[in-house]
Structures are given as structure tokens and as C-alpha cells.
Design a protein around this motif. Sequence first.
Motif, mmCIF file in Angstrom:
data_model
loop_
_atom_site.group_PDB
_atom_site.id
_atom_site.type_symbol
_atom_site.label_atom_id
_atom_site.label_comp_id
_atom_site.label_asym_id
_atom_site.label_seq_id
_atom_site.Cartn_x
_atom_site.Cartn_y
_atom_site.Cartn_z
ATOM 1 N N HIS A 1 0.845 -1.193 0.000
ATOM 2 C CA HIS A 1 0.000 0.000 0.000
ATOM 3 C C HIS A 1 0.883 1.247 0.000
ATOM 4 N N HIS A 2 0.251 2.414 -0.142
ATOM 5 C CA HIS A 2 0.929 3.687 0.118
ATOM 6 C C HIS A 2 -0.077 4.610 0.781
ATOM 7 N N HIS A 3 0.397 5.732 1.293
ATOM 8 C CA HIS A 3 -0.459 6.657 2.033
ATOM 9 C C HIS A 3 -0.686 7.965 1.284
ATOM 10 N N GLY A 4 -0.767 7.884 -0.047
ATOM 11 C CA GLY A 4 -1.046 9.075 -0.835
ATOM 12 C C GLY A 4 -0.057 10.182 -0.535
ATOM 13 N N PRO A 5 -0.541 11.417 -0.353
ATOM 14 C CA PRO A 5 0.359 12.549 -0.148
ATOM 15 C C PRO A 5 0.920 12.674 1.268
ATOM 16 N N LEU A 6 0.557 11.743 2.154
ATOM 17 C CA LEU A 6 1.004 11.852 3.545
ATOM 18 C C LEU A 6 2.444 11.404 3.724
ATOM 19 N N GLU A 7 3.122 12.045 4.658
ATOM 20 C CA GLU A 7 4.428 11.610 5.127
ATOM 21 C C GLU A 7 4.201 10.904 6.456
ATOM 22 N N SER A 8 4.981 9.857 6.710
ATOM 23 C CA SER A 8 4.878 9.125 7.966
ATOM 24 C C SER A 8 6.253 8.991 8.593
ATOM 25 N N VAL A 9 6.277 9.062 9.912
ATOM 26 C CA VAL A 9 7.491 8.797 10.680
ATOM 27 C C VAL A 9 7.137 7.763 11.731
ATOM 28 N N ILE A 10 7.950 6.729 11.807
ATOM 29 C CA ILE A 10 7.777 5.683 12.801
ATOM 30 C C ILE A 10 9.033 5.674 13.665
ATOM 31 N N TYR A 11 8.846 5.738 14.975
ATOM 32 C CA TYR A 11 9.955 5.647 15.920
ATOM 33 C C TYR A 11 9.805 4.328 16.665
ATOM 34 N N VAL A 12 10.816 3.480 16.581
ATOM 35 C CA VAL A 12 10.746 2.163 17.206
ATOM 36 C C VAL A 12 11.177 2.260 18.669
ATOM 37 N N ILE A 13 10.281 1.831 19.551
ATOM 38 C CA ILE A 13 10.570 1.813 20.985
ATOM 39 C C ILE A 13 11.126 0.453 21.392
ATOM 40 N N LYS A 14 10.460 -0.616 20.925
ATOM 41 C CA LYS A 14 10.838 -1.973 21.324
ATOM 42 C C LYS A 14 10.525 -2.914 20.175
ATOM 43 N N GLY A 15 11.396 -3.883 19.945
ATOM 44 C CA GLY A 15 11.157 -4.870 18.905
ATOM 45 C C GLY A 15 11.927 -4.555 17.639
ATOM 46 N N ARG A 16 11.533 -5.201 16.569
ATOM 47 C CA ARG A 16 12.229 -5.083 15.290
ATOM 48 C C ARG A 16 11.208 -4.870 14.179
ATOM 49 N N ALA A 17 11.316 -3.745 13.476
ATOM 50 C CA ALA A 17 10.434 -3.437 12.343
ATOM 51 C C ALA A 17 11.173 -3.738 11.046
ATOM 52 N N ARG A 18 10.477 -4.343 10.109
ATOM 53 C CA ARG A 18 11.028 -4.550 8.768
ATOM 54 C C ARG A 18 10.134 -3.807 7.791
ATOM 55 N N MET A 19 10.750 -3.033 6.928
ATOM 56 C CA MET A 19 10.015 -2.304 5.888
ATOM 57 C C MET A 19 10.474 -2.816 4.532
ATOM 58 N N ARG A 20 9.506 -3.029 3.650
ATOM 59 C CA ARG A 20 9.797 -3.340 2.248
ATOM 60 C C ARG A 20 9.164 -2.239 1.426
ATOM 61 N N TRP A 21 9.838 -1.817 0.356
ATOM 62 C CA TRP A 21 9.295 -0.760 -0.483
ATOM 63 C C TRP A 21 9.817 -0.899 -1.907
ATOM 64 N N GLY A 22 9.197 -0.158 -2.811
ATOM 65 C CA GLY A 22 9.561 -0.167 -4.233
ATOM 66 C C GLY A 22 8.398 -0.656 -5.066
ATOM 67 N N GLU A 23 8.569 -0.579 -6.375
ATOM 68 C CA GLU A 23 7.502 -0.979 -7.305
ATOM 69 C C GLU A 23 7.096 -2.437 -7.101
ATOM 70 N N ARG A 24 8.049 -3.294 -6.699
ATOM 71 C CA ARG A 24 7.769 -4.707 -6.435
ATOM 72 C C ARG A 24 8.151 -5.070 -4.999
ATOM 73 N N LEU A 25 8.239 -4.057 -4.142
ATOM 74 C CA LEU A 25 8.656 -4.241 -2.746
ATOM 75 C C LEU A 25 10.025 -4.915 -2.682
#
Length: 159
Positions: A67-91
Amino acid sequence: MSESPSPHEIRWQHDGVRVVGADRLDANTAQTPGMDRKAAINFARVGAQRLWAGTVHIHANAKTGAHHHGPLESVIYVIKGRARMRWGERLEFTAEAGPGDFIYVPPFVPHQEINASRDEVLECVLVRSSGEAVAINLDIEPVEKPETVRWVDPTHPNG
């Protein structure tokens, strides 16, 4: 004799800086299995015009679809754990973030959010550049298929 407060003092007293204590977060947001979300800063709570901020606890192994969030900008701050992000035309691109790390998601970037742990909750602070929940689901086969619990909330209505 004490002077009465000026109209400006009264205005700033009620419309100035707001502190939202950790024990005052609003869980009255859309809740679904896999994700516990609490609002701290939004229009309803403090009158924020261009921001939404709150906490997000993502259950182990939860993953969104592409997915994407249209014109919105997002910031995620990790407190605990492990986040994985995938991105791109084919992720096709991937990065991970841990406690103390920030993740920036620019407007219109196709991405997939993943709790990289199969057994630990991912705790984050999320800030968006609008109080509106915008999520555009994409017809991209996710590299990491959502399994067990999909990360579904108002901005990810279909996971």
C-alpha cells in the motif's frame, strides 16, 4: 490589587501547549486483531490541524499488504522490537529498524510494514502529516505474504 488576565493570556492558557500523559492516550480508535493503537495528538484531542501522533503495538508476525499513504508523510519511531520495511515498485527493497531508530515513509511510496519478530511485540510511535487516514492498497504481490495476523487499521483497511 491583582490584574485580570488579558484576553491573550486566557487564549494561550487554553489554546497553547498541550501535554498528553502516557496514561491519557486514547484507545478509542479502530482496533483490530494484531494491532493496538492509541491516539495522543489529533484534531479531536488537542485541535491538531495537520498531524496525527500516537502509539502502535504490533503483534508478533503481523504484516500489511502492499500500500501507500497518498500525499502523507509518515514517521515511525521504534521503541521496542524489530520493524522490517519493504518498499519499491515490487517491494524489492528492505530495511530493518530497532529500538531508537526512526523510519521515514515519503508520500506515494509503495511499501509493506512487518513486525520482524515471530514472538515479540513491536512497539512504536507513529506520526503522520495529516489527521486523515489515507491508505491506497496496491495490486502488488507482497514479498512477505501476510500470514497469521494482518496489520489492519483505518489506514490499512484490507491489511
